[in-house]
Scaffold this motif. Structure first.
Motif, short mmCIF file in Angstrom:
data_model
loop_
_atom_site.label_atom_id
_atom_site.label_comp_id
_atom_site.label_asym_id
_atom_site.label_seq_id
_atom_site.Cartn_x
_atom_site.Cartn_y
_atom_site.Cartn_z
N THR A 223 -9.44 -0.50 -3.61
CA THR A 223 -9.77 0.87 -3.19
C THR A 223 -9.67 1.79 -4.40
O THR A 223 -8.77 1.62 -5.23
N PRO A 224 -10.55 2.78 -4.54
CA PRO A 224 -10.42 3.72 -5.66
C PRO A 224 -9.02 4.32 -5.75
O PRO A 224 -8.42 4.69 -4.74
N GLY A 225 -8.51 4.36 -6.96
CA GLY A 225 -7.13 4.78 -7.19
C GLY A 225 -6.19 3.62 -7.43
O GLY A 225 -5.07 3.80 -7.91
N TYR A 226 -6.67 2.40 -7.11
CA TYR A 226 -5.86 1.19 -7.21
C TYR A 226 -6.50 0.22 -8.19
O TYR A 226 -7.69 0.29 -8.48
N LEU A 227 -5.69 -0.71 -8.70
CA LEU A 227 -6.13 -1.60 -9.77
C LEU A 227 -6.34 -3.02 -9.24
O LEU A 227 -5.40 -3.67 -8.77
N ALA A 228 -7.58 -3.47 -9.32
CA ALA A 228 -7.86 -4.86 -8.98
C ALA A 228 -7.23 -5.77 -10.03
O ALA A 228 -7.06 -5.40 -11.18
N GLY A 229 -6.88 -6.98 -9.60
CA GLY A 229 -6.27 -7.93 -10.52
C GLY A 229 -5.49 -8.98 -9.76
O GLY A 229 -5.40 -8.94 -8.53
N PRO A 230 -4.95 -9.95 -10.47
CA PRO A 230 -4.24 -11.04 -9.81
C PRO A 230 -3.12 -10.54 -8.91
O PRO A 230 -2.39 -9.60 -9.26
N ILE A 231 -2.99 -11.18 -7.75
CA ILE A 231 -1.89 -10.87 -6.83
C ILE A 231 -0.74 -11.82 -7.17
O ILE A 231 -0.68 -12.96 -6.68
N GLU A 232 0.12 -11.39 -8.03
CA GLU A 232 1.22 -12.24 -8.49
C GLU A 232 2.28 -12.37 -7.40
O GLU A 232 2.63 -11.40 -6.73
N PRO A 233 2.80 -13.57 -7.19
CA PRO A 233 3.87 -13.72 -6.21
C PRO A 233 5.15 -13.03 -6.68
O PRO A 233 5.40 -12.90 -7.87
N GLY A 234 5.93 -12.58 -5.73
CA GLY A 234 7.18 -11.89 -6.04
C GLY A 234 7.37 -10.71 -5.10
O GLY A 234 6.71 -10.58 -4.08
N VAL A 235 8.31 -9.84 -5.45
CA VAL A 235 8.62 -8.68 -4.61
C VAL A 235 7.75 -7.51 -5.04
O VAL A 235 7.84 -7.03 -6.18
N TRP A 236 6.91 -7.06 -4.14
CA TRP A 236 6.10 -5.86 -4.32
C TRP A 236 6.75 -4.71 -3.57
O TRP A 236 7.69 -4.91 -2.79
N ALA A 237 6.24 -3.48 -3.78
CA ALA A 237 6.81 -2.33 -3.09
C ALA A 237 5.73 -1.29 -2.83
O ALA A 237 5.06 -0.82 -3.76
N VAL A 238 5.55 -0.97 -1.56
CA VAL A 238 4.75 0.21 -1.21
C VAL A 238 5.56 1.44 -1.59
O VAL A 238 6.75 1.54 -1.26
N ALA A 239 4.95 2.38 -2.30
CA ALA A 239 5.62 3.60 -2.73
C ALA A 239 5.20 4.75 -1.83
O ALA A 239 4.01 4.97 -1.59
N LEU A 240 6.17 5.47 -1.31
CA LEU A 240 5.92 6.62 -0.46
C LEU A 240 6.48 7.88 -1.11
O LEU A 240 7.58 7.86 -1.67
N GLY A 241 5.72 8.96 -1.00
CA GLY A 241 6.19 10.26 -1.47
C GLY A 241 6.05 11.28 -0.36
O GLY A 241 5.05 11.99 -0.28
N PRO A 242 7.03 11.38 0.51
CA PRO A 242 6.90 12.28 1.66
C PRO A 242 7.02 13.75 1.28
O PRO A 242 7.91 14.14 0.51
N VAL A 243 6.13 14.55 1.80
CA VAL A 243 6.22 16.01 1.73
C VAL A 243 6.42 16.47 3.17
O VAL A 243 5.47 16.49 3.97
N VAL A 244 7.65 16.80 3.51
CA VAL A 244 8.00 17.12 4.90
C VAL A 244 8.32 18.60 4.99
O VAL A 244 9.38 19.05 4.55
N LEU A 245 7.39 19.36 5.57
CA LEU A 245 7.58 20.80 5.71
C LEU A 245 7.88 21.20 7.15
O LEU A 245 8.06 22.38 7.44
#
Length: 477
Positions: A105-127
């Motif tokens: 998806t635009p904004g993301y980098l295609a490339g090998p999906i290496e095994p291991g621990v990945w992390a979805v990053a969240l940046g909440p703006v809670v008003l």
């Protein structure tokens, strides 16, 4: 560091043949200054990662609303500044994405999906004072590994024009790779229409578009890699990045790491610009100080009160002797925001990234509302033999008690009001007549002036009419 780790309320994992589903949920309290990570294990053989999110909606007017910024880091980790781990960011522009070895998806980098621990990053703006519930779903797809072609290294383009001259550019632009609405190729068309020689791609917190630009037919237009580093305490433009660079944004002034990232950009040949420093929006106003910036974006899009405040900040820095340059950019996200309005006009030894960055850093530039406006601004010392002349960003050495002559040649701005600005304030005004080209002259006492710069404004609302052009200062010593 200002990082909040998520303790999800529930985590579930399901396996359906070659597909693994992982679900997270939780709740964030009121606030904007945190980053959170949803860790998950990627086993060998995964070929594609899909992520979707949702959150409680809340909005008051058009600006106060809940947002769940989104990104991902790979198996190399998500510690601060870890470019190897970064795999993409879309902020609040998307609620999901995919990554595989061949596409993303635009904004993301295609490339090998290496095994291991990945992390979805969240940046909440809670008003919403009551907080915000959220959900995230990760899908891991196994399957046959598709054939991939070895990509050639991305390199800076050679100079488009190998001669000294004035070049027009837009330093602040967004594509679909962050929250812009146009593809890179569409920005190229708009830049040509705006009469530009170069543009800087500054998507928020991601440099994925850098991989796309080499496939665009840009013609004579030079595209400079960049990033709008979008922290929760102000935004800055990293201009002239290397093709494989990425700049982290997950810090606050109290973390005292901004100087580190600014220095890394500068030492790699880039420019550090405080973007729209006076925007009165949560997370946008500049809080990192000005000791480590090369330039201020004093003109962002259509001239308004925010720009007036940025201009005053810049004038204060000039009076303190800070040789920080002024730049402008359209900050264009949509077709309703014209590319090249405003545009920064830079004197450079050639149309290349290093030459343009050098010119910008040295203040060898002025800002114009459009390509139809041109300004030649010089200060001379006629008593010197031979007479010496200096332009924006340069220093004119003046003997004690010797007046200097300021000359402005203005094209394409009939009916505007020109104001000569020094360290002591406004030293004179004049009306630009209706002719195609107008010359204005003033005499100054160099010792009290210390520097001289020019502002052109729409005359009917002077002295605070909309800006038409402004120059960087000529320094007097």
């Amino acid at each position: 560091m200002s990082v909040a780790m998520v303790a999800p309320r529930a985590i579930t994992e399901q396996r359906e043949g070659e597909t693994i589903h992982i679900a997270f949920s939780g709740r964030f309290g009121f606030g904007i200054d945190r980053w959170a990570y949803l860790r998950f294990e990627v086993p060998p053989g995964v070929q594609r990662i899909r992520v979707t999110t949702s959150h409680d909606r809340f909005a008051v007017g058009g600006l106060i609303r809940n947002v769940l910024d989104l990104g991902i880091f790979g198996a190399a980790g998500h510690d601060l500044g870890n470019a190897a781990g970064f795999r993409g960011w879309s902020g609040g522009a998307r609620d999901g994405f995919t990554i595989s070895g061949t596409d993303a998806t635009p904004g993301y980098l295609a490339g090998p999906i290496e095994p291991g621990v990945w992390a979805v990053a969240l940046g909440p703006v809670v008003l919403n004072p009551l907080g915000m519930a959220w959900q995230a779903h990760v899908t891991l797809e196994r399957g046959h590994r598709p054939a991939t072609e070895g990509g050639a290294a991305i390199a800076y383009p050679p100079p488009s024009v190998s001669r000294s001259g004035w070049y027009r550019g837009d330093l602040h632009l967004h594509t679909v790779h962050s929250d812009g609405q146009r593809e890179p190729s569409e920005l190229v068309t708009a830049a040509h229409a705006g009469g530009l020689d170069f543009i800087v791609c500054t998507d928020h917190n991601t440099t994925s578009a850098i991989r796309v630009w080499p496939t665009c037919r840009t013609g004579a237009l030079l595209v400079i890699p960049g990033e709008e580093v979008t922290t929760r305490h102000g935004h800055w433009l990293a201009v002239g990045l290397s093709p494989d660079a990425w700049v982290d944004w997950r810090y606050a002034p109290r973390d005292r790491v901004f100087p580190r990232f600014a220095t890394e950009v500068r030492e790699a040949g880039g420019l550090v610009v405080a973007a729209h420093p006076a925007v009165p929006l949560p997370g946008s106003a500049w809080e990192f100080g000005f000791a480590h910036v090369d330039a201020l974006e004093v003109w962002n899009g259509r001239w308004n009160v925010d720009d007036e405040l940025s201009l005053r900040i810049w004038q204060r820095l000039l009076r303190e002797g800070r040789r920080v340059a002024a730049v402008g950019g359209s900050d264009s996200h949509t077709e309703s925001q014209p590319v090249g309005s405003p545009q920064t006009v830079v004197h450079a030894r050639e149309l290349s990234i290093p030459a343009l960055v050098d010119g910008l850093r040295g203040g060898r530039s002025y800002i114009a509302r459009s390509r139809s406006v041109a300004v030649e601004f010089t200060v001379s010392c006629p008593s010197r033999d031979p007479a010496e002349v200096a332009g924006p960003g340069q220093t004119l050495r003046v003997p004690p008690e010797t007046p200097v002559t300021v000359t402005a040649m203005i094209t394409g701005a009939p009916g505007t009001t020109a104001a000569l600005i020094t360290a002591a304030g406004c030293a004179g005004r004049a009306t630009v007549d209706g002719s195609t080209r107008t010359m204005l002259r003033w005499e100054l006492d160099a010792a009290s002036a210390r520097f001289a710069r020019l502002e052109l404004r729409e005359a009917q609302l002077r002295p605070l009419g909309a800006m038409v052009a402004l120059t960087n200062p000529v320094w007097l010593a």
